[in-house]
Scaffold this active site. Structure first.
Site, PDB file in Angstrom:
ATOM      1  N   SER A 121      25.527  18.979  32.962  1.00 38.18           N
ATOM      2  CA  SER A 121      25.259  18.807  34.368  1.00 38.18           C
ATOM      3  C   SER A 121      23.726  18.635  34.859  1.00 38.18           C
ATOM      4  CB  SER A 121      25.907  19.961  35.031  1.00 38.18           C
ATOM      5  OG  SER A 121      27.187  19.698  35.401  1.00 38.18           O
ATOM      6  N   LYS A 131      19.448  24.566  42.847  1.00 36.63           N
ATOM      7  CA  LYS A 131      20.898  23.991  42.994  1.00 36.63           C
ATOM      8  C   LYS A 131      21.754  25.048  43.745  1.00 36.63           C
ATOM      9  CE  LYS A 131      24.723  22.174  39.908  1.00 36.63           C
ATOM     10  NZ  LYS A 131      24.951  21.955  38.567  1.00 36.63           N
ATOM     11  N   SER A 190      26.641  17.570  37.478  1.00 40.29           N
ATOM     12  CA  SER A 190      26.757  18.010  38.924  1.00 40.29           C
ATOM     13  C   SER A 190      25.278  18.257  39.682  1.00 40.29           C
ATOM     14  CB  SER A 190      27.585  19.041  38.604  1.00 40.29           C
ATOM     15  OG  SER A 190      27.023  20.214  38.103  1.00 40.29           O
TER      16      SER A 190
END
Ligand SMILES: [Zn+2]
Lengths: 478, 98, 466
Positions: free
Chosen positions: A176, A77, A152
């Site tokens: 997330s 990420k 996210s």
């Protein structure tokens, strides 16, 4: 639908299958899907990936010892710092920023001979639940390109769902990693607060978040957590525990105690509810003990979570003022320059959260908002700890199926509701696993399991049992 | 929905140091009022519960560091303006090259 | 805390002096995204020792808070500090300082409100036009994150001189504890809150020396009194001390109550002090300047000399060692605190540097020689000390005034030979003595003789000795 688990790839490589071949296979998936899905903000140069593969092959041929993840392609990420590729946190503020150091988890991946394939898209600074709020572009859900992959960590989840990575590192502040897992038929495990070092994770809500392993199966998630977990001297909130080692024996349904917390089960839309009860009843029929529980204070979990997260975010993001980061102002007057750099660099949702956080911390409001939220947090934590001492909590992962792109953007509160079941584990610091349990109209649905502090093993064992019931391990789009 | 407290909004923007135009101020003000309304629930809940704040989730103490290697950073490799070793920032009228 | 070794939250150096700008920086102390603070143990130990030295009530644990304000020298735009009203727990609450008024030689007391540990910001220099008009600001973050003790007193000080004496004493205690070297550039700063009856409180920032504490406060008292006596009003404000001009000037136009958005730093769990308390307590007990002062006075040394010893630690160590080995306390004190220290000053040598001082055996030997009448004190002071101060490592024998064999018979011979000079002297021509002394020295064939001793011997011989 295809199936491929990382541990199987690892075994093949150990048995002498060429690493470059594996790299090519994953690159072919990227070639096929990435143009539409847009899971990655930056991808490593294919030639470099092949070279890494060749190098590992040489070492394997010579009989040299290789790391636990040798030859696996891991997506990371883009709020986790790497020196090899830029780290943007999905924000214009950091567009093109290259960190001068690697996050601890990245160092650990590299030490185990994993290959970082690229950096995945996210909602700006991890603030969002759909990955539409990335400053660059929304990431699409490979299972239905008109829908979001959740957020996210949507880039990480999508990269796994289309086979563009073997494993992935996400982060989970209020769901997330778990919400995207539920939306993409992948597995996300939010570890106990402090099990995984946050050193190098660009902070959003420091007291809540953990870097989280994501993969296409429970076994793969366990493998990744073994590598990234354990104490790190550079993170003062890291727990003094060694690297975890997990047994891969599925749990027995008989004797398994599962608590159904009403506040975390009710309120989901119908197809989600149905699949949830299917699994729970199946476990029960195999001998698991079910218990229904109420924890009224959990009805306050969502505002409690958001208040604390906003406050911490406002503080963490103060540093972006145009000095060390790419977004600059044009005024020559310091105050104006800072205001411009921040206005230009931050997106709308980030500005909202910063302003809300400032509000929650400001004189006259602090006690009613920020401090009050920390008080409610204690009550929530205590209740969850009490419950997890006697059972694993079963909960929904998301109240809804993956929404269409754009569907949830008009109203911030509608966006926040998506996290209603996931924030509890962050508030209580306990580990939580989301895994797929089925599809509704071709859209993935997940379930969430929550255990006590450092009881990741329990989640993994139960997750393996559930996989054996659903057959959903390693799934990805064709 | 109308934005209720313009003064508070002005103060927030000032503290947060984000330049906003009138239009942005207006919409953000409305949105923030709604969000604040929603978050207000924590104040009531806290009063009812009467619990102490919890800032760090575990009832543990933090570690202390006994020295070690410093990971030196070369500021010239960061996207910043360096002049004679110092970081140059606009102050009262200078311009930073973009 | 110049002696803390590393910065408060990272491994960069606490003493950054002499380094090229921005070379003592890492991801933590310039606040790069993802970097995390971890507290330096030594900072906490030293701060705890200081708290105990000032009789604070120390908490079970400490909690750091974030204090937010935007400024170029603050890389995260928040400073990690310990604000007590937002979940923070400072290392000390409610202590007191007993400091010595060296004019009245009495101990006075000033209450402490609290002590915080916090990080220092970077250092800014401005171009043409200074802080008010410079186009750009130039920041060096070498100091960013250096541990700082913020010591806040209650309003117990009645004069500028008291304030200065308090600051000097606090610095002395901190130096003895090994917290700081107050003589290093920028080792401490003082903010003084000054109010004159009938006016509001005015804060004066940026006072950088103990002398300036007195100057700045006196200036401010004068300024405020003048305003009040001409019928004006003293408003609450923050002013800046300009050491060069010797005056204060307003810092900000409007003193708006700033909102610092305090809350506990979520990267730093509480730090429990239990394990550290015993060590810190004994550190404080063994390094208490007031106890050491009392100990020296007890030995019969005058207060002035005792204070002179205590304020120069290597001198005190030397004194205590010498006395322990049997040297006469009063003589030792005079030799060390007055005359040797004076020589160092004259030669511009650093009295705080232990290598400026001779070995203990030198002192014990010199004191013994004086005590036994081998040399006069003046001889030691006039001949030995200047040479020692130049090179404390020099062989002691080589700088001692030499003693001639059969000095008495040499004197007899010279007096016989120099009848005229003797007559002149006896008839009142004092300068004839110098001639006689010179003649004796010449006759011995040696140079490093003590002329005073020879003079005394001649006088004795001539029946004039005292
Ligand atoms: Zn540093």
């Amino acid at each position: 639908m295809k199936s491929r688990e990382a541990w199987q790839e690892l075994e093949k490589i150990r048995e002498g299958r060429d690493v470059v071949g594996h790299v090519e296979e994953v690159l072919a998936r990227v070639e096929k899907w990435e143009g539409e899905v847009k899971a990655y903000i930056s991808l490593e140069i294919p030639e470099l990936l092949r070279q890494r593969g060749e190098e590992l092959e040489r070492r394997l041929r010579k009989g040299e010892k290789v790391g636990k993840l040798a030859g696996l392609l891991v997506s990371v990420k883009d709020n986790i710092c790497t020196t090899a590729l830029p780290t943007t946190a999905g924000s214009r503020m950091l567009d093109g920023y290259v960190s001068p150091y690697n996050a601890t988890v990245v160092e650990r991946l590299l030490a185990e001979d994993a290959i970082v394939i690229g950096k995945t898209n996210l909602d700006e600074f991890a603030m969002g639940s759909t990955t539409e709020l990335s400053a660059f572009w929304p990431t699409r859900n490979p299972w239905d390109l008109t829908r979001v992959p959740g957020g996210s960590s949507g880039g990480s989840a999508s990269s796994l769902a289309y086979g563009g990575a073997d494993l992935s590192l996400g982060s989970d502040t209020g769901g997330s990693a778990r919400l995207p897992a539920a939306y993409t038929a992948t597995v996300g495990l939010k570890p106990t607060y402090g099990l995984v070092s946050r050193y190098g994770l660009i902070p959003y809500g420091n007291s809540l978040e953990q870097i989280s392993p994501m993969a296409r199966s429970v076994r793969d998630v366990a493998l990744l957590l073994e590598v990234i977990g354990g104490w790190d001297a550079r993170d003062a909130t890291s727990l003094r525990v060694g690297s975890p080692v997990f047994s891969l024996e599925p749990a027995e349904a008989r004797g398994q105690k599962i608590c159904l917390v009403k506040e975390m089960v009710e309120g989901a839309e119908e197809p989600v509810e149905k699949l949830f009860w299917n699994v729970v009843e199946k476990l029960s029929s195999e001998g698991a003990e079910l218990e229904e529980v109420r924890i009224p204070v959990l009805s306050k979990a969502l505002p409690t979570y958001y208040t604390i997260a906003f406050a911490e975010a406002a503080s963490n993001l103060a540093r972006y003022a145009g000095i060390f980061y790419p977004s600059k102002g044009s005024s020559g007057i310091w105050e104006e320059y800072v205001g411009e750099a921040r206005a230009k660099g931050f997106g709308r949702e980030v500005k909202r959260r910063i302003l809300m956080g400032v509000y929650a911390l400001s004189e006259g409001f602090r006690d009613e908002f920020y401090v009050a939220a920390t008080r409610v947090r204690r009550a929530i934590r205590d209740e969850v700890l009490k419950l997890t001492r006697r059972c694993i909590i079963a909960a929904q992962a998301s109240p809804i199926l993956p929404p269409r792109i754009g569907e949830r953007l008009d109203d911030p509160l509608k966006l926040y509701y998506m996290d209603m079941y996931t924030v509890v584990a962050n508030l209580a610091g306990v580990p939580a696993l989301v895994q797929p349990i089925g599809f509704s109209h071709g859209l993935p649905v997940g379930i969430q399991w929550i255990a006590g502090p450092l009881e990741e093993q329990k989640l993994i064992s139960l997750g393996l049992l559930v996989e054996s019931l659903t057959g959903l391990a390693g799934v990805m789009v064709d | 929905m109308e934005c209720k407290d313009k003064e508070v909004m002005e103060k927030l923007v000032e503290i947060a140091k984000i330049s906003l135009n009138e239009e942005e101020r207006k919409t953000l003000c409305d949105e923030l009022s709604r969000i604040a309304e929603y978050l207000k629930a924590v104040g009531e809940a806290a009063r009812e519960l009467g619990t102490e704040p919890l800032y760090y989730v575990w009832d543990l103490g933090g570690p202390l560091r006994d020295g070690g290697e410093s990971h030196r950073v070369d500021v010239r490799e960061l996207p910043t303006k360096v002049k004679d070793g110092h970081i140059a920032v606009p102050w009262r009228g200078g311009r930073v090259e973009e | 805390m110049t002696e803390a070794g590393s910065k408060l939250f990272c491994n960069c150096k606490a003493n950054y002096r002499g380094m090229e700008p921005n070379t003592n920086v890492c991801p933590v102390c310039i606040g790069l995204p993802g970097a995390l603070p971890v507290v330096n143990r030594k900072s906490v130990e030293l701060a705890l020792a200081a708290s105990l030295a000032f009789s604070c009530s120390t908490p079970e644990y400490i909690v750091f808070t974030r204090k937010h304000y935007f400024y170029p020298d603050l890389p995260k735009n928040y400073q990690i500090s310990m604000y007590e009203r937002a979940g923070g727990v400072p290392i000390c609450r409610g202590g007191r300082v007993r400091y010595l008024d060296i004019h009245a030689w009495e101990w006075k007391e000033c209450r402490l409100r609290r002590i915080n540990i916090e990080e220092d910001p970077g250092k800014t220099v401005y171009g043409e036009g200074g802080i008010l008009r410079s186009a750009e600001a130039y920041v060096d973050y070498n100091r960013s994150g250096v541990p700082l003790l913020e010591i806040i007193t209650e309003p117990d000080l009645g004069s500028a001189r008291e304030a200065r004496q308090l600051v000097e004493y606090v610095l002395l205690v901190l130096e003895y504890l090994g917290v700081t070297n107050p003589r290093l550039e920028g080792a401490f700063r003082v903010d003084a809150n000054v109010s004159v009856e009938g006016g509001e409180r005015v804060e004066v920032k940026n006072i950088g020396s103990t002398l300036d504490v007195e100057r700045a406060i006196n200036y401010e008292i004068m300024r405020q009194s003048a305003i009040l006596s001409s019928g004006g009003k003293v408003e609450r404000e923050t002013r800046h001390w300009d050491a060069e001009r010797g005056s204060t000037r307003p810092l900000r136009q409007k003193e708006q109550e700033e909102d610092y958005l305090y809350f506990p730093d979520p990267d730093l769990p509480p730090i429990f002090l239990r394990e550290m308390v015993d060590r810190a307590r004994s550190l404080a007990a063994l390094n208490d300047p007031s106890a050491l002062f009392a100990q020296v006075v007890e030995l019969g040394v005058s207060k002035e000399m005792a204070w002179s010893l205590v304020t120069t630690r290597p001198a005190l160590e030397l004194f205590l060692q010498s006395v322990k080995r049997g040297a006469d306390p009063q003589l030792s004190a005079r030799l060390i605190a007055v005359d040797y220290k004076g020589e160092l000053r004259e030669k511009n040598r650093d009295p705080y540097d232990p290598s400026s001082w001779p070995a203990t055996e030198y002192v014990t030997e010199l004191v013994r020689l004086v005590k036994e009448g081998v040399y006069t004190y003046d001889a030691v002071k006039g001949i030995v000390l200047p040479k020692l101060a130049e090179n404390p490592m020099v062989d002691l024998k080589s700088v001692l005034p030499q003693r001639a064999e059969n000095l008495d018979s040499i004197i007899d011979e010279v007096l016989k030979r120099e009848e005229r000079a003797v007559k002149d002297y006896l008839s009142g021509k004092a300068q004839a003595m110098n001639y006689l002394v010179g003649a004796v020295i010449k006759a011995t064939g040696k140079k490093a003789l003590d002329p005073r001793a020879i003079r005394e011997a001649i006088e004795k011989r001539l029946g004039r000795g005292s």
